[in-house]
Motif scaffolding. Sequence first.
Motif, mmCIF file in Angstrom:
data_model
loop_
_atom_site.group_PDB
_atom_site.id
_atom_site.type_symbol
_atom_site.label_atom_id
_atom_site.label_comp_id
_atom_site.label_asym_id
_atom_site.label_seq_id
_atom_site.Cartn_x
_atom_site.Cartn_y
_atom_site.Cartn_z
ATOM 1 N N THR A 291 8.781 101.799 8.492
ATOM 2 C CA THR A 291 7.533 102.513 8.352
ATOM 3 C C THR A 291 7.722 103.702 7.446
ATOM 4 O O THR A 291 8.827 104.090 7.105
ATOM 5 C CB THR A 291 7.036 102.990 9.731
ATOM 6 N N GLY A 292 6.581 104.349 7.088
ATOM 7 C CA GLY A 292 6.647 105.504 6.221
ATOM 8 C C GLY A 292 6.986 106.775 6.960
ATOM 9 O O GLY A 292 7.091 107.842 6.327
ATOM 10 N N ASP A 293 7.077 106.758 8.278
ATOM 11 C CA ASP A 293 7.376 107.951 9.068
ATOM 12 C C ASP A 293 8.881 108.180 9.088
ATOM 13 O O ASP A 293 9.622 107.404 9.692
ATOM 14 C CB ASP A 293 6.846 107.761 10.496
ATOM 15 N N PRO A 294 9.368 109.259 8.448
ATOM 16 C CA PRO A 294 10.825 109.462 8.417
ATOM 17 C C PRO A 294 11.416 109.706 9.793
ATOM 18 O O PRO A 294 12.578 109.397 10.037
ATOM 19 C CB PRO A 294 10.980 110.685 7.508
ATOM 20 N N CYS A 295 10.609 110.252 10.715
ATOM 21 C CA CYS A 295 11.136 110.528 12.054
ATOM 22 C C CYS A 295 11.470 109.234 12.796
ATOM 23 O O CYS A 295 12.429 109.186 13.571
ATOM 24 C CB CYS A 295 10.140 111.355 12.855
ATOM 25 N N GLN A 296 10.673 108.182 12.578
ATOM 26 C CA GLN A 296 10.972 106.909 13.235
ATOM 27 C C GLN A 296 12.312 106.361 12.762
ATOM 28 O O GLN A 296 13.095 105.830 13.547
ATOM 29 C CB GLN A 296 9.854 105.908 12.963
ATOM 30 N N MET B 157 14.777 108.217 11.562
ATOM 31 C CA MET B 157 15.819 109.109 12.055
ATOM 32 C C MET B 157 16.145 108.842 13.512
ATOM 33 O O MET B 157 17.298 108.926 13.929
ATOM 34 C CB MET B 157 15.382 110.570 11.877
ATOM 35 N N GLN B 158 15.141 108.518 14.304
ATOM 36 C CA GLN B 158 15.391 108.243 15.716
ATOM 37 C C GLN B 158 16.319 107.052 15.896
ATOM 38 O O GLN B 158 17.054 106.970 16.874
ATOM 39 C CB GLN B 158 14.063 108.022 16.442
ATOM 40 N N LEU B 159 16.288 106.130 14.932
ATOM 41 C CA LEU B 159 17.204 104.990 14.980
ATOM 42 C C LEU B 159 18.612 105.390 14.547
ATOM 43 O O LEU B 159 19.598 104.773 14.954
ATOM 44 C CB LEU B 159 16.692 103.872 14.071
ATOM 45 N N LEU B 160 18.704 106.433 13.715
ATOM 46 C CA LEU B 160 19.990 106.818 13.150
ATOM 47 C C LEU B 160 20.702 107.906 13.940
ATOM 48 O O LEU B 160 21.920 108.033 13.868
ATOM 49 C CB LEU B 160 19.805 107.308 11.711
ATOM 50 N N ILE B 161 19.940 108.693 14.710
ATOM 51 C CA ILE B 161 20.541 109.847 15.394
ATOM 52 C C ILE B 161 21.624 109.403 16.373
ATOM 53 O O ILE B 161 22.713 109.983 16.426
ATOM 54 C CB ILE B 161 19.453 110.676 16.097
ATOM 55 N N GLN B 162 21.340 108.370 17.174
ATOM 56 C CA GLN B 162 22.351 107.930 18.134
ATOM 57 C C GLN B 162 23.585 107.401 17.423
ATOM 58 O O GLN B 162 24.717 107.668 17.844
ATOM 59 C CB GLN B 162 21.780 106.853 19.067
ATOM 60 N N ALA B 163 23.375 106.637 16.338
ATOM 61 C CA ALA B 163 24.519 106.143 15.572
ATOM 62 C C ALA B 163 25.314 107.307 14.994
ATOM 63 O O ALA B 163 26.544 107.263 14.930
ATOM 64 C CB ALA B 163 24.039 105.223 14.448
ATOM 65 N N ALA C 253 25.097 110.165 7.266
ATOM 66 C CA ALA C 253 25.215 111.287 8.197
ATOM 67 C C ALA C 253 24.676 112.571 7.576
ATOM 68 O O ALA C 253 24.020 113.374 8.244
ATOM 69 C CB ALA C 253 26.679 111.468 8.612
ATOM 70 N N ALA C 254 24.938 112.775 6.296
ATOM 71 C CA ALA C 254 24.436 113.968 5.613
ATOM 72 C C ALA C 254 22.912 113.939 5.539
ATOM 73 O O ALA C 254 22.247 114.972 5.670
ATOM 74 C CB ALA C 254 25.043 114.058 4.217
ATOM 75 N N ARG C 255 22.321 112.749 5.333
ATOM 76 C CA ARG C 255 20.861 112.632 5.275
ATOM 77 C C ARG C 255 20.244 112.957 6.635
ATOM 78 O O ARG C 255 19.216 113.632 6.718
ATOM 79 C CB ARG C 255 20.484 111.212 4.838
ATOM 80 N N VAL C 256 20.896 112.494 7.702
ATOM 81 C CA VAL C 256 20.409 112.830 9.038
ATOM 82 C C VAL C 256 20.485 114.334 9.265
ATOM 83 O O VAL C 256 19.544 114.951 9.774
ATOM 84 C CB VAL C 256 21.226 112.079 10.111
ATOM 85 N N ALA C 257 21.614 114.956 8.882
ATOM 86 C CA ALA C 257 21.778 116.390 9.076
ATOM 87 C C ALA C 257 20.708 117.173 8.329
ATOM 88 O O ALA C 257 20.159 118.154 8.849
ATOM 89 C CB ALA C 257 23.173 116.815 8.616
ATOM 90 N N GLU D 269 17.650 119.679 10.075
ATOM 91 C CA GLU D 269 17.462 121.090 9.757
ATOM 92 C C GLU D 269 15.988 121.449 9.584
ATOM 93 O O GLU D 269 15.596 122.593 9.790
ATOM 94 C CB GLU D 269 18.236 121.453 8.486
ATOM 95 N N SER D 270 15.154 120.467 9.218
ATOM 96 C CA SER D 270 13.748 120.747 8.948
ATOM 97 C C SER D 270 12.802 120.131 9.972
ATOM 98 O O SER D 270 11.588 120.242 9.833
ATOM 99 C CB SER D 270 13.371 120.230 7.544
ATOM 100 N N CYS D 271 13.350 119.469 10.984
ATOM 101 C CA CYS D 271 12.495 118.781 11.963
ATOM 102 C C CYS D 271 12.904 119.168 13.387
ATOM 103 O O CYS D 271 13.858 118.593 13.942
ATOM 104 C CB CYS D 271 12.591 117.265 11.776
ATOM 105 N N PRO D 272 12.220 120.131 13.993
ATOM 106 C CA PRO D 272 12.575 120.553 15.366
ATOM 107 C C PRO D 272 12.486 119.417 16.384
ATOM 108 O O PRO D 272 13.270 119.372 17.331
ATOM 109 C CB PRO D 272 11.541 121.649 15.664
ATOM 110 N N ALA D 273 11.550 118.490 16.179
ATOM 111 C CA ALA D 273 11.395 117.402 17.148
ATOM 112 C C ALA D 273 12.631 116.505 17.176
ATOM 113 O O ALA D 273 13.158 116.182 18.245
ATOM 114 C CB ALA D 273 10.150 116.575 16.811
ATOM 115 N N CYS D 274 13.098 116.115 15.993
ATOM 116 C CA CYS D 274 14.287 115.262 15.936
ATOM 117 C C CYS D 274 15.535 116.031 16.353
ATOM 118 O O CYS D 274 16.446 115.475 16.973
ATOM 119 C CB CYS D 274 14.455 114.680 14.534
#
Length: 252
Positions: free
Chosen positions: A2-7, A9-15, A26-30, A34-39
């Motif tokens: 999807t176009g939502d970057p948070c969706q 990221m939610q798949l990548l954060i646990q990995a 990993a750098a892209r997640v970091a 830094e710019s998304c308090p929810a994630c």
Amino acid sequence: MTGDPCQEMQLLIQADIDGELQAAEAARVAAHLESCPACAGLQGRLIALSGSLRAGIPRHQAPAHLRAAVRRQLARPGTARRPGTWARPFGSAAMGALAAALLVFAVLPDGAWNGAGREPMADWVVAAHIRALQPDHLLDVVSAEQHTVKPWFAGRLPFAPPVRDLAAQGFPLAGARLDQLPGGATAALVYKRRQHVINLFVRPAAAEEDPAETAGSREGYNFLHWTAGEMSFWVASDLNARELAEFAALWR
């Protein structure tokens, strides 16, 4: 996707928490965190949950023959990870997950699950060093020139890591990569000493970081930590402790 970057990221954060992402991912997640308090909040909850689970689970060290078998499998040609995969040669996603779990048994020392009497960051540093030794993981930029390596980080990190040329002292620079340690993206400078690889992790020192020098070993890998100015340095290698201390002294 999807176009939502948070969706995504939610798949990548646990990995990312499990150390399964390549350095660029990993750098892209970091950067997103830094710019998304929810994630960032989701990451914090997952880390807390993981810590709670590990603290409550008795640790059973894998038998020596199993640890050796996993290491042999990981050292075989063709076991490099591709983005989004882990140990594809094991034949399936389930076997890949099993291999990742066994690798944790193989590289983390007794007590690492609950942190009792241990330096947690030292465990992360040694694990990052071992991960980097897997095929195609060690270097993002290959160069023995500090004036090539240092500018390479521009735009990739929110800080400028110092880079030194120690070839004349017997520790030639091999290159660098982006890596990930608890707290964010990290510069990893790679040096050599004969056939030994030295990973030097550099990033700004945290306000709560203990500035005292630290030295020790994990599973046959030596590590050192020091701070200088506003930067924090962690170095890890299978190089003997005396020569690793010499490297650190030259750097300081």
